[in-house]
Design a protein around this motif. Structure first.
Motif, mmCIF file in Angstrom:
data_model
loop_
_atom_site.group_PDB
_atom_site.id
_atom_site.type_symbol
_atom_site.label_atom_id
_atom_site.label_comp_id
_atom_site.label_asym_id
_atom_site.label_seq_id
_atom_site.Cartn_x
_atom_site.Cartn_y
_atom_site.Cartn_z
ATOM 1 N N LYS A 142 -2.533 -11.988 -7.378
ATOM 2 C CA LYS A 142 -3.054 -11.997 -6.008
ATOM 3 C C LYS A 142 -4.313 -11.141 -5.894
ATOM 4 O O LYS A 142 -5.273 -11.512 -5.201
ATOM 5 N N ILE A 143 -4.314 -9.991 -6.572
ATOM 6 C CA ILE A 143 -5.495 -9.132 -6.538
ATOM 7 C C ILE A 143 -6.673 -9.814 -7.226
ATOM 8 O O ILE A 143 -7.816 -9.718 -6.776
ATOM 9 N N ARG A 144 -6.402 -10.506 -8.329
ATOM 10 C CA ARG A 144 -7.481 -11.208 -9.007
ATOM 11 C C ARG A 144 -8.142 -12.244 -8.109
ATOM 12 O O ARG A 144 -9.360 -12.413 -8.121
ATOM 13 N N ASP A 145 -7.335 -12.903 -7.290
ATOM 14 C CA ASP A 145 -7.848 -14.002 -6.478
ATOM 15 C C ASP A 145 -8.343 -13.578 -5.109
ATOM 16 O O ASP A 145 -9.014 -14.361 -4.426
ATOM 17 N N ASN A 146 -8.037 -12.342 -4.698
ATOM 18 C CA ASN A 146 -8.394 -11.898 -3.346
ATOM 19 C C ASN A 146 -8.811 -10.434 -3.365
ATOM 20 O O ASN A 146 -8.079 -9.581 -3.860
ATOM 21 N N ALA A 147 -9.967 -10.138 -2.777
ATOM 22 C CA ALA A 147 -10.405 -8.743 -2.684
ATOM 23 C C ALA A 147 -9.569 -7.962 -1.679
ATOM 24 O O ALA A 147 -9.314 -6.764 -1.842
ATOM 25 N N VAL A 148 -9.139 -8.636 -0.614
ATOM 26 C CA VAL A 148 -8.295 -8.021 0.413
ATOM 27 C C VAL A 148 -6.900 -8.633 0.287
ATOM 28 O O VAL A 148 -6.745 -9.860 0.309
ATOM 29 N N GLY A 153 6.764 -6.054 -1.881
ATOM 30 C CA GLY A 153 7.730 -6.249 -2.948
ATOM 31 C C GLY A 153 8.749 -5.132 -2.935
ATOM 32 O O GLY A 153 8.769 -4.281 -2.037
ATOM 33 N N LYS A 154 9.600 -5.100 -3.947
ATOM 34 C CA LYS A 154 10.695 -4.141 -4.009
ATOM 35 C C LYS A 154 10.323 -2.869 -4.757
ATOM 36 O O LYS A 154 10.847 -1.792 -4.473
ATOM 37 N N HIS A 155 9.423 -2.974 -5.718
ATOM 38 C CA HIS A 155 9.179 -1.856 -6.637
ATOM 39 C C HIS A 155 7.872 -1.111 -6.382
ATOM 40 O O HIS A 155 7.575 -0.157 -7.094
ATOM 41 N N ARG A 156 7.117 -1.545 -5.381
ATOM 42 C CA ARG A 156 5.856 -0.874 -5.083
ATOM 43 C C ARG A 156 5.617 -0.926 -3.588
ATOM 44 O O ARG A 156 5.958 -1.902 -2.932
ATOM 45 N N PRO A 157 4.992 0.109 -2.997
ATOM 46 C CA PRO A 157 4.674 0.046 -1.567
ATOM 47 C C PRO A 157 3.820 -1.174 -1.239
ATOM 48 O O PRO A 157 3.013 -1.636 -2.052
ATOM 49 N N ALA A 158 3.998 -1.686 -0.037
ATOM 50 C CA ALA A 158 3.303 -2.902 0.380
ATOM 51 C C ALA A 158 1.804 -2.653 0.522
ATOM 52 O O ALA A 158 1.340 -1.532 0.731
ATOM 53 N N LEU A 159 1.046 -3.728 0.406
ATOM 54 C CA LEU A 159 -0.383 -3.727 0.727
ATOM 55 C C LEU A 159 -0.558 -4.505 2.025
ATOM 56 O O LEU A 159 -0.076 -5.638 2.143
ATOM 57 N N ASN A 160 -1.239 -3.909 2.972
ATOM 58 C CA ASN A 160 -1.357 -4.502 4.307
ATOM 59 C C ASN A 160 -2.828 -4.768 4.667
ATOM 60 O O ASN A 160 -3.334 -4.331 5.685
ATOM 61 N N GLY A 161 -3.483 -5.469 3.759
ATOM 62 C CA GLY A 161 -4.869 -5.817 4.014
ATOM 63 C C GLY A 161 -5.871 -4.845 3.421
ATOM 64 O O GLY A 161 -7.049 -4.865 3.798
ATOM 65 N N GLN A 162 -5.458 -4.008 2.484
ATOM 66 C CA GLN A 162 -6.396 -3.111 1.823
ATOM 67 C C GLN A 162 -7.296 -3.894 0.869
ATOM 68 O O GLN A 162 -6.906 -4.912 0.293
ATOM 69 N N GLY A 163 -8.503 -3.391 0.680
ATOM 70 C CA GLY A 163 -9.420 -3.989 -0.277
ATOM 71 C C GLY A 163 -9.254 -3.367 -1.651
ATOM 72 O O GLY A 163 -9.020 -2.161 -1.767
ATOM 73 N N ILE A 164 -9.330 -4.179 -2.694
ATOM 74 C CA ILE A 164 -9.180 -3.727 -4.076
ATOM 75 C C ILE A 164 -10.539 -3.853 -4.756
ATOM 76 O O ILE A 164 -11.030 -4.962 -4.994
ATOM 77 N N TYR A 165 -11.125 -2.709 -5.105
ATOM 78 C CA TYR A 165 -12.475 -2.687 -5.667
ATOM 79 C C TYR A 165 -12.512 -1.766 -6.891
ATOM 80 O O TYR A 165 -11.667 -0.874 -7.006
ATOM 81 N N PRO A 166 -13.522 -1.992 -7.812
ATOM 82 C CA PRO A 166 -14.588 -2.993 -7.741
ATOM 83 C C PRO A 166 -14.082 -4.373 -8.138
ATOM 84 O O PRO A 166 -12.982 -4.503 -8.677
ATOM 85 N N ARG A 167 -14.902 -5.370 -7.890
ATOM 86 C CA ARG A 167 -14.621 -6.715 -8.355
ATOM 87 C C ARG A 167 -15.334 -6.930 -9.686
ATOM 88 O O ARG A 167 -16.391 -6.348 -9.941
ATOM 89 N N PRO A 168 -14.759 -7.722 -10.576
ATOM 90 C CA PRO A 168 -15.361 -7.908 -11.902
ATOM 91 C C PRO A 168 -16.615 -8.775 -11.845
ATOM 92 O O PRO A 168 -16.876 -9.447 -10.843
#
Length: 347
Positions: A142-148, A153-168
């Motif tokens: 999902k991170i690969r396909d979307n910057a935001v 999930g069960k094993h990690r805190p949720a992401l609620n629209g955060q941006g993941i940077y930098p992009r490759p």
């Protein structure tokens, strides 16, 4: 077919004195090996991830970034990233940064790892072995396909629209699925449309054909195009001027490494007779002179229905640096050149 090398950055012993080479010297040698692999035209160099005293690869992206500054063309990959024990956000950020440094040469091979020391080290439970991987792979894709990203999930805190940077730099950062021998893993890779990296470290490679067929079948049923479904192999191999020399050079380190692993897992130590048999025409070891290894690669390629990538695992405990450099030179100038002539190059 792409030809490359995988390394676990083993803490190598000097065969003359039996003393372990200093980590600074070993990593300097490793970077020289990657630099030579680039110069002789190999396609990819992968660094594994372990958290054990006999390996120096606990931070593979740092090693790959150092290699990026000394190379021009070779692709730089993990082999594998132990995704179950990692944070997919950080994994993506690190490899996206590597991709920028290398100007578009980074790749991830995501797997669960053949050792389990990472799980207690990072506070994870072994009983969650499968669930951790499935969940974290879903997030990584999902991170690969979307910057935001919105994800829970069960094993990690949720992401609620955060941006993941930098992009490759690459439009789609390549993510391979590293697998051993379980049918579920092959089917999962096909269903997701991910390229498959199969670890074959013993036995006879042709026995993996039904699992590879399962991968292709699952991918086609999921609607993925043929260009997305490709198979790579991670195999033990080594080159010498003669087949006997290559076999004799590789055996001591192989014997030490697999004897130690056997003590942990309840296996009997390897014998030279077993080792030599696995070097035979249908065995899994790619050990010999250039002609012998080319012949074996062509057999494996046909037996498994066509291979997109073949990575040689040449990390053992007692190989001198000069011997390793010579093997890399032969692999690039003779073996890879012959394979390109016979079966072409996969880009």
């Amino acid at each position: 077919m792409q030809i490359g090398i995988d390394s676990f950055a083993a803490a190598i012993q000097d065969p003359g004195t039996g003393t372990t080479i200093a980590p600074t010297e070993r990593l300097r040698n490793l970077l020289e090996e990657i630099e030579l692999a680039d110069q002789v035209g190999l396609d990819v160099f992968g660094i594994g991830e372990h958290h054990r005293p006999e390996f120096l690869d606990s931070a593979p992206t740092i090693l790959l970034a150092a290699a990026a500054s000394r190379t021009k063309n070779i692709r730089l990959a993990s082999a594998v990233t132990v995704l179950s024990a990692a944070d997919p956000v950080r994994v993506f950020q690190e490899f996206a940064t590597l991709d920028l440094i290398s100007q578009g040469r980074a790749e991830i091979v995501a797997g669960r790892g053949s050792f389990v020391e990472a799980y207690p080290l990072f506070g994870l439970k072994l009983e969650d072995y499968d669930d951790l991987f499935v969940e974290k792979l879903d997030l990584l894709l999902k991170i690969r396909d979307n910057a935001v990203v919105k994800w829970s999930g069960k094993h990690r805190p949720a992401l609620n629209g955060q941006g993941i940077y930098p992009r490759p730099l690459q439009k789609e950062l390549p993510i391979w699925l590293g697998v051993g021998g379980t049918p579920q893993s092959f089917a999962r890779a096909g269903y997701l449309g991910l390229p498959l990296m199969v670890a074959i470290i013993g036995g006879e490679p042709h026995r993996f054909r039904p699992l590879i067929d399962l991968y292709y079948e699952a991918g086609k049923r999921a609607g993925h195009s043929a260009d997305k479904l490709k198979v790579g192999l991670h195999m033990l191999g080594f080159l010498g001027e003669t087949t006997q020399q290559a076999a004799d050079d590789f055996w001591p380190g192989y014997n030490v490494s697999f004897s130690n692993i056997g003590k942990e897992r309840g296996w009997p130590p390897p014998t030279r007779a077993q080792y030599d048999a696995t070097r035979g025409p249908k065995g899994a070891f790619l050990i010999g002179d250039a002609d012998k290894v080319v012949e074996k690669i062509l057999y494996v390629n046909e037996a498994l229905g066509g291979i997109a990538r073949l990575d040689f695992q040449m990390t053992v405990a007692t190989l001198p640096h000069k011997t390793m450099l010579k093997a890399i030179e032969i692999l690039g100038t003779k073996v890879a050149a012959a394979i390109r002539k016979e079966v072409g190059i996969t880009t």
